[in-house]
Design a protein around this motif. Structure first.
Motif, PDB file in Angstrom:
ATOM      1  N   MET A  99      26.315  26.210  35.620  1.00 11.02           N
ATOM      2  CA  MET A  99      25.616  26.687  35.512  1.00 11.02           C
ATOM      3  C   MET A  99      24.599  26.787  34.350  1.00 11.02           C
ATOM      4  O   MET A  99      22.977  26.992  34.837  1.00 11.02           O
ATOM      5  CB  MET A  99      26.099  28.332  35.304  1.00 11.02           C
ATOM      6  N   GLY A 100      24.918  25.771  33.324  1.00  9.85           N
ATOM      7  CA  GLY A 100      24.013  25.638  32.277  1.00  9.85           C
ATOM      8  C   GLY A 100      23.236  24.550  32.081  1.00  9.85           C
ATOM      9  O   GLY A 100      22.116  23.839  31.818  1.00  9.85           O
ATOM     10  N   LYS A 101      24.022  23.668  33.352  1.00  3.22           N
ATOM     11  CA  LYS A 101      22.883  22.567  32.994  1.00  3.22           C
ATOM     12  C   LYS A 101      22.499  22.915  33.937  1.00  3.22           C
ATOM     13  O   LYS A 101      21.131  21.926  34.093  1.00  3.22           O
ATOM     14  CB  LYS A 101      24.268  21.326  33.535  1.00  3.22           C
ATOM     15  N   LYS A 102      22.471  23.388  35.351  1.00  3.71           N
ATOM     16  CA  LYS A 102      21.127  23.237  36.312  1.00  3.71           C
ATOM     17  C   LYS A 102      20.237  24.636  36.114  1.00  3.71           C
ATOM     18  O   LYS A 102      18.622  24.311  35.931  1.00  3.71           O
ATOM     19  CB  LYS A 102      22.148  24.426  37.453  1.00  3.71           C
ATOM     20  N   TRP A 103      20.681  26.248  35.343  1.00  2.96           N
ATOM     21  CA  TRP A 103      20.010  26.635  34.902  1.00  2.96           C
ATOM     22  C   TRP A 103      19.336  26.815  33.250  1.00  2.96           C
ATOM     23  O   TRP A 103      18.255  27.779  33.873  1.00  2.96           O
ATOM     24  CB  TRP A 103      20.515  28.057  35.502  1.00  2.96           C
ATOM     25  N   GLY A 104      20.294  26.102  32.614  1.00  5.08           N
ATOM     26  CA  GLY A 104      19.284  26.286  31.733  1.00  5.08           C
ATOM     27  C   GLY A 104      19.429  27.635  30.430  1.00  5.08           C
ATOM     28  O   GLY A 104      20.254  28.445  30.588  1.00  5.08           O
ATOM     29  N   THR A 105      18.301  28.427  29.769  1.00  6.57           N
ATOM     30  CA  THR A 105      18.400  29.336  28.436  1.00  6.57           C
ATOM     31  C   THR A 105      18.255  30.318  29.131  1.00  6.57           C
ATOM     32  O   THR A 105      18.721  31.102  28.959  1.00  6.57           O
ATOM     33  CB  THR A 105      17.660  28.341  28.114  1.00  6.57           C
ATOM     34  N   GLU A 106      17.737  30.061  30.802  1.00  3.93           N
ATOM     35  CA  GLU A 106      17.715  31.247  31.540  1.00  3.93           C
ATOM     36  C   GLU A 106      18.718  31.874  32.006  1.00  3.93           C
ATOM     37  O   GLU A 106      18.992  33.313  31.831  1.00  3.93           O
ATOM     38  CB  GLU A 106      16.918  31.580  33.018  1.00  3.93           C
ATOM     39  N   ILE A 154      26.521  25.914  27.195  1.00  2.00           N
ATOM     40  CA  ILE A 154      25.047  25.527  26.538  1.00  2.00           C
ATOM     41  C   ILE A 154      25.640  24.281  25.660  1.00  2.00           C
ATOM     42  O   ILE A 154      24.542  22.728  25.926  1.00  2.00           O
ATOM     43  CB  ILE A 154      25.098  26.039  24.786  1.00  2.00           C
ATOM     44  N   GLY A 155      26.995  23.616  26.158  1.00  2.00           N
ATOM     45  CA  GLY A 155      26.849  22.556  26.390  1.00  2.00           C
ATOM     46  C   GLY A 155      26.552  21.476  28.007  1.00  2.00           C
ATOM     47  O   GLY A 155      26.084  20.344  27.782  1.00  2.00           O
ATOM     48  N   GLY A 156      26.020  22.041  28.577  1.00  2.00           N
ATOM     49  CA  GLY A 156      25.990  21.998  30.193  1.00  2.00           C
ATOM     50  C   GLY A 156      23.899  21.678  29.868  1.00  2.00           C
ATOM     51  O   GLY A 156      23.607  20.381  29.924  1.00  2.00           O
ATOM     52  N   ILE A 157      23.928  22.503  28.559  1.00  2.00           N
ATOM     53  CA  ILE A 157      22.000  22.543  29.044  1.00  2.00           C
ATOM     54  C   ILE A 157      21.630  21.738  28.009  1.00  2.00           C
ATOM     55  O   ILE A 157      20.940  20.740  28.264  1.00  2.00           O
ATOM     56  CB  ILE A 157      22.157  23.909  27.933  1.00  2.00           C
ATOM     57  N   ALA A 158      23.013  20.874  26.973  1.00  2.00           N
ATOM     58  CA  ALA A 158      22.659  19.991  26.040  1.00  2.00           C
ATOM     59  C   ALA A 158      23.441  18.964  26.593  1.00  2.00           C
ATOM     60  O   ALA A 158      22.484  18.032  25.557  1.00  2.00           O
ATOM     61  CB  ALA A 158      23.751  20.293  24.794  1.00  2.00           C
ATOM     62  N   LYS A 159      23.743  18.837  27.529  1.00  3.14           N
ATOM     63  CA  LYS A 159      23.492  17.563  28.388  1.00  3.14           C
ATOM     64  C   LYS A 159      24.555  17.260  27.164  1.00  3.14           C
ATOM     65  O   LYS A 159      25.124  15.442  27.595  1.00  3.14           O
ATOM     66  CB  LYS A 159      22.497  16.862  28.562  1.00  3.14           C
TER      67      LYS A 159
END
Length: 235
Positions: free
Chosen positions: A106-113, A160-165
């Motif tokens: 979810m973090g990786k796909k949707w980001g900070t939203e 956030i780990g997903g967002i930060a890749k």
């Protein structure tokens, strides 16, 4: 006459307030959102049976929830079974983190939203102060989220780990290690204090169950009350 403010309010599309992944979801968005709902349903479904499972079907409770208290009870009752207790720690750790891959995706796909939505649109002060730290030090942040009574949700750190890749397997290793260390702490408590703590555990669990039901009731009452307000209805 209808004022301009009232006309603007009437013309306002509620969907505009939704995150982009809910306004125009693709197939992956729908799958992830369905997974999020299923995780929530799973959590609520366990609540009515929590006390019975913990006290009478403790090992099953460990499988289903990874409960710290179930590890403590099993340790106090099985001091002479080290291999069994090792299995308990592994099972409890895996059960604790079983839904974390969804939050990573979810973090990786949707980001900070997704992070903003998770906090109801208003990230708390502690998060604003620690946001940069979490992005830069995922491993330490995962560890902090597993400290007993920590206010930092592991799900947010994983997202956030997903967002930060950060590589998924790296996040997974952090998660399992920290979850296992936490279970070892409760294992130690069970071995150290033994059956003498079970009476206290029953009392604690009973009150936790009451508080949980009260919070659920308050949540639904708040939603109902908000929908009854004139401002919550369409003009």
């Amino acid at each position: 006459m209808t004022s301009p403010d009232m006309r603007n309010e009437a013309e306002h599309d509620p969907r505009e307030d939704l995150p982009s992944f809910l306004r125009e979801p693709d197939k992956i968005d729908k799958l992830l959102y369905a997974s999020l709902m299923l995780v929530a349903v799973y959590g609520f479904a366990i609540i009515p049976f929590r006390a019975v499972l913990l006290l009478k079907y403790t090992f099953l409770h460990t499988w289903l929830t990874g409960s710290n208290l179930s590890v403590l009870i099993l340790a106090s009752e099985n001091e002479d079974r080290p291999l069994f207790l090792f299995a308990v720690v592994v099972i409890a750790a895996l059960s604790t983190i079983k839904f974390m891959p969804f939050f990573y995706w979810m973090g990786k796909k949707w980001g900070t939203e997704f992070i903003t939505m998770s906090f109801g649109g208003h990230p708390p002060r502690w998060f604003k102060k620690m946001e940069n730290f979490i992005y830069e030090r995922i491993g330490l942040s995962v560890l902090a989220s597993f400290v007993p009574f920590s206010p930092i949700p592991a799900t947010i750190v994983v997202a956030i780990g997903g967002i930060a890749k950060v590589r998924g397997w790296v996040v997974g290793v952090y998660l399992f290690f920290c979850a296992a260390m936490l279970k070892c702490f409760y294992l130690y408590l069970g071995l150290k204090f033994g059956p003498s703590i079970q009476g206290s555990l029953q009392t604690i669990d009973r009150y936790v169950t009451y508080i949980t039901f009260a919070l659920i009731g308050w949540m639904f009452l708040s939603i109902w009350w908000k929908n009854r307000k004139p401002g919550g209805q369409a003009a």
